[in-house]
Write a protein that holds these residues in place. Structure first.
Motif, mmCIF file in Angstrom:
data_model
loop_
_atom_site.group_PDB
_atom_site.id
_atom_site.type_symbol
_atom_site.label_atom_id
_atom_site.label_comp_id
_atom_site.label_asym_id
_atom_site.label_seq_id
_atom_site.Cartn_x
_atom_site.Cartn_y
_atom_site.Cartn_z
ATOM 1 N N THR A 177 74.045 44.016 89.449
ATOM 2 C CA THR A 177 74.251 44.491 87.704
ATOM 3 C C THR A 177 73.040 45.596 88.238
ATOM 4 O O THR A 177 72.739 46.340 87.216
ATOM 5 C CB THR A 177 72.996 43.093 87.986
ATOM 6 N N ALA A 178 72.473 45.998 89.142
ATOM 7 C CA ALA A 178 71.922 47.425 89.533
ATOM 8 C C ALA A 178 72.229 48.348 88.373
ATOM 9 O O ALA A 178 71.271 49.149 88.007
ATOM 10 C CB ALA A 178 71.963 47.570 90.496
ATOM 11 N N LEU A 179 73.418 48.282 87.758
ATOM 12 C CA LEU A 179 73.930 49.714 87.230
ATOM 13 C C LEU A 179 73.758 49.665 86.151
ATOM 14 O O LEU A 179 72.897 50.527 85.604
ATOM 15 C CB LEU A 179 75.627 49.863 87.273
ATOM 16 N N TRP A 180 73.562 48.288 85.268
ATOM 17 C CA TRP A 180 72.987 47.768 84.166
ATOM 18 C C TRP A 180 71.152 48.034 84.366
ATOM 19 O O TRP A 180 70.509 48.975 83.743
ATOM 20 C CB TRP A 180 73.014 46.630 83.806
ATOM 21 N N SER A 181 70.760 47.652 85.513
ATOM 22 C CA SER A 181 69.166 47.549 85.690
ATOM 23 C C SER A 181 68.445 49.237 85.862
ATOM 24 O O SER A 181 68.215 49.471 84.883
ATOM 25 C CB SER A 181 69.161 46.741 86.782
ATOM 26 N N ASP A 182 69.422 50.188 86.577
ATOM 27 C CA ASP A 182 69.077 51.884 86.837
ATOM 28 C C ASP A 182 69.183 52.140 84.991
ATOM 29 O O ASP A 182 68.110 52.795 85.186
ATOM 30 C CB ASP A 182 70.162 51.692 87.235
ATOM 31 N N TRP A 183 70.321 52.106 84.620
ATOM 32 C CA TRP A 183 70.430 52.980 82.851
ATOM 33 C C TRP A 183 70.314 52.116 82.203
ATOM 34 O O TRP A 183 68.735 53.035 81.116
ATOM 35 C CB TRP A 183 71.982 52.610 82.952
ATOM 36 N N ILE A 184 68.323 50.961 81.875
ATOM 37 C CA ILE A 184 68.182 50.886 81.505
ATOM 38 C C ILE A 184 66.820 51.011 81.733
ATOM 39 O O ILE A 184 66.134 51.373 80.724
ATOM 40 C CB ILE A 184 67.688 48.708 81.294
ATOM 41 N N ASP A 185 66.198 51.271 82.978
ATOM 42 C CA ASP A 185 65.475 51.875 83.373
ATOM 43 C C ASP A 185 65.001 53.680 82.897
ATOM 44 O O ASP A 185 64.141 53.622 81.898
ATOM 45 C CB ASP A 185 65.313 52.112 84.949
ATOM 46 N N PRO A 191 61.544 57.618 73.775
ATOM 47 C CA PRO A 191 60.283 56.482 73.441
ATOM 48 C C PRO A 191 60.639 56.087 72.365
ATOM 49 O O PRO A 191 59.836 55.082 71.715
ATOM 50 C CB PRO A 191 58.804 57.087 72.813
ATOM 51 N N GLN A 192 61.883 57.138 71.450
ATOM 52 C CA GLN A 192 62.057 56.494 70.303
ATOM 53 C C GLN A 192 63.316 55.390 70.223
ATOM 54 O O GLN A 192 62.982 54.898 69.362
ATOM 55 C CB GLN A 192 62.957 57.203 69.346
ATOM 56 N N LEU A 193 63.814 54.981 71.830
ATOM 57 C CA LEU A 193 64.620 53.998 71.847
ATOM 58 C C LEU A 193 63.996 52.521 72.284
ATOM 59 O O LEU A 193 63.248 51.972 71.871
ATOM 60 C CB LEU A 193 65.686 54.172 73.308
ATOM 61 N N HIS A 194 64.732 51.711 70.963
ATOM 62 C CA HIS A 194 63.948 50.050 70.555
ATOM 63 C C HIS A 194 65.179 49.059 71.429
ATOM 64 O O HIS A 194 65.959 49.906 71.976
ATOM 65 C CB HIS A 194 64.020 49.887 69.230
ATOM 66 N N CYS A 195 65.041 48.215 71.650
ATOM 67 C CA CYS A 195 66.093 47.367 72.095
ATOM 68 C C CYS A 195 65.966 45.969 71.321
ATOM 69 O O CYS A 195 65.065 45.541 71.281
ATOM 70 C CB CYS A 195 65.901 46.845 73.881
ATOM 71 N N LEU A 220 63.573 43.315 80.412
ATOM 72 C CA LEU A 220 63.866 44.073 79.372
ATOM 73 C C LEU A 220 62.024 44.258 78.863
ATOM 74 O O LEU A 220 61.583 45.402 78.355
ATOM 75 C CB LEU A 220 64.590 43.295 78.291
ATOM 76 N N PHE A 221 61.450 42.906 78.792
ATOM 77 C CA PHE A 221 59.728 43.194 78.597
ATOM 78 C C PHE A 221 59.790 44.395 79.440
ATOM 79 O O PHE A 221 58.511 44.384 79.191
ATOM 80 C CB PHE A 221 59.879 41.896 78.965
ATOM 81 N N ALA A 222 59.722 43.956 80.695
ATOM 82 C CA ALA A 222 59.359 45.286 81.478
ATOM 83 C C ALA A 222 59.048 46.299 81.823
ATOM 84 O O ALA A 222 58.362 47.599 81.732
ATOM 85 C CB ALA A 222 59.573 44.912 82.909
ATOM 86 N N ARG A 223 59.847 47.041 80.541
ATOM 87 C CA ARG A 223 60.588 48.219 80.644
ATOM 88 C C ARG A 223 60.553 48.739 78.899
ATOM 89 O O ARG A 223 59.974 49.896 78.794
ATOM 90 C CB ARG A 223 62.245 48.816 81.090
ATOM 91 N N PHE A 224 60.859 48.221 78.739
ATOM 92 C CA PHE A 224 60.400 48.505 76.572
ATOM 93 C C PHE A 224 58.958 47.871 76.460
ATOM 94 O O PHE A 224 58.952 48.240 74.942
ATOM 95 C CB PHE A 224 61.534 47.295 76.452
ATOM 96 N N GLY A 225 58.851 47.044 76.904
ATOM 97 C CA GLY A 225 57.570 45.692 76.404
ATOM 98 C C GLY A 225 57.762 45.113 74.873
ATOM 99 O O GLY A 225 59.060 45.496 74.517
ATOM 100 N N LEU A 254 60.747 32.661 76.431
ATOM 101 C CA LEU A 254 60.906 33.734 77.185
ATOM 102 C C LEU A 254 59.732 34.297 76.845
ATOM 103 O O LEU A 254 58.924 35.502 77.999
ATOM 104 C CB LEU A 254 62.444 33.882 77.277
ATOM 105 N N THR A 255 59.732 34.608 74.716
ATOM 106 C CA THR A 255 58.911 35.822 74.951
ATOM 107 C C THR A 255 57.187 35.586 75.055
ATOM 108 O O THR A 255 56.842 36.545 75.722
ATOM 109 C CB THR A 255 59.025 36.179 73.318
ATOM 110 N N GLY A 256 57.004 34.418 74.791
ATOM 111 C CA GLY A 256 56.018 33.844 75.421
ATOM 112 C C GLY A 256 55.409 34.017 77.037
ATOM 113 O O GLY A 256 54.712 33.529 77.398
ATOM 114 N N ARG A 257 56.197 33.725 77.707
ATOM 115 C CA ARG A 257 56.610 33.496 78.801
ATOM 116 C C ARG A 257 56.017 34.946 79.314
ATOM 117 O O ARG A 257 55.487 35.773 80.270
ATOM 118 C CB ARG A 257 57.771 33.525 79.751
ATOM 119 N N TYR A 258 57.322 36.200 79.252
ATOM 120 C CA TYR A 258 56.802 37.605 79.437
ATOM 121 C C TYR A 258 56.133 38.698 78.401
ATOM 122 O O TYR A 258 55.424 39.589 79.171
ATOM 123 C CB TYR A 258 58.233 37.947 79.529
#
Length: 284
Positions: A177-185, A191-195, A220-225, A254-258
């Protein structure tokens, strides 16, 4: 707590413009309309919804405007327009007029376009200029093959409000899944991109457990906040894997966790800001 479903569909196959349904699970090959959703939404405690196009036609967008009149919970529509039309500005203005305040954004079905570079084509510049100029947003229905073109589009229109649908459709459970993760990074640095925290359960294989989505949610939480993620049900596509209430409960957990204490943002405030919604007026 007010909850906004930032990604929901209605459709009526008899209209004839949902070609993709021919290859969809049989469960989805029927009409899904306001009467089918009201009880589920009420039982789950969801307050409002954003309707998202499911057919590549401006007629379907106008059909969604009609359905919104029958469903008081719908406070916005993300529609479709022919982005390559010579008169694209006039077409967008007509949809804004016909929506009477409902049109909040536009979504070409990029994942179904044969050319993975289509989104970066200069021929689309006029459409994106108009979307941005009219204060609308752009829903990016893309996955990893289209990420390079999406990145180019973000560079060309740095002030455009963009949201990545269904977290960019990662291949959940795949060995690499590195390709997806790298692109998400890379994409998340814009700054205008949401998810959208949506569509993840339906990416699971039939025998896969839902716990497999957790590393993706964590990323996703780690990268987008918590300030750039918004929850969506992707109903009725969701029904092939889970109930409306179950996905909501799982996403809240999951939101409560992360991102402890951020549920009000992920489940309402972020969507309200992104789609320029006045939730107070909508409740009155």
């Amino acid at each position: 707590m007010i909850i906004v479903d930032a990604h929901q569909h209605y459709w009526q196959p008899s209209r004839g413009d949902y070609d993709w349904l021919a290859d969809a699970p049989a469960l989805l090959q029927r009409a899904f309309l306001p009467a089918d959703m009201r009880a589920e939404r009420k039982a789950a405690g969801v307050t409002f919804s954003i309707l998202v196009q499911a057919a590549p036609s401006e007629e379907e967008t106008r059909y969604l405007f009609e359905l919104a009149e029958l469903d008081p919970a719908v406070i916005g529509v993300v529609g479709w327009v022919d982005m390559e039309a010579n008169d694209v500005e006039a077409r967008i203005d007509a949809l804004i007029r016909d929506g009477n305040g409902l049109l909040r954004g536009l979504r070409p079905m990029v994942q179904d376009v044969a050319d993975p570079a289509w989104l970066s084509q200069p021929s689309l510049d006029r459409a994106f200029d108009c979307i941005e100029g009219r204060g609308l947003s752009f829903d990016a229905l893309t996955s990893t093959p289209q990420f390079p073109a999406l990145f180019q589009r973000l560079q060309r229109h740095p002030h455009l409000k963009v949201v990545l649908d269904h977290a960019g459709k990662p291949a959940i459970g795949a060995a690499d899944t590195a390709l997806w993760s790298d692109w998400i990074d890379k994409l998340s640095q814009h700054p205008q991109l949401h998810c959208k925290l949506s569509g993840l359960l339906t990416l699971l294989g039939k025998a896969a457990g839902e716990q497999l989505i957790e590393p993706y949610v964590a990323h996703l939480f780690a990268r987008f906040g918590a300030e750039r993620l918004m929850w969506g049900s992707d109903w009725p596509v969701l029904t092939t894997h889970a109930s409306f209430s179950h996905w909501l409960e799982l996403a809240l957990e999951l939101t409560g966790r992360y991102a402890p204490g951020s549920q009000a943002d992920v489940f309402a405030a972020n969507a309200a800001r992104f789609y320029a919604l006045d939730l107070g007026v909508a409740q009155s």
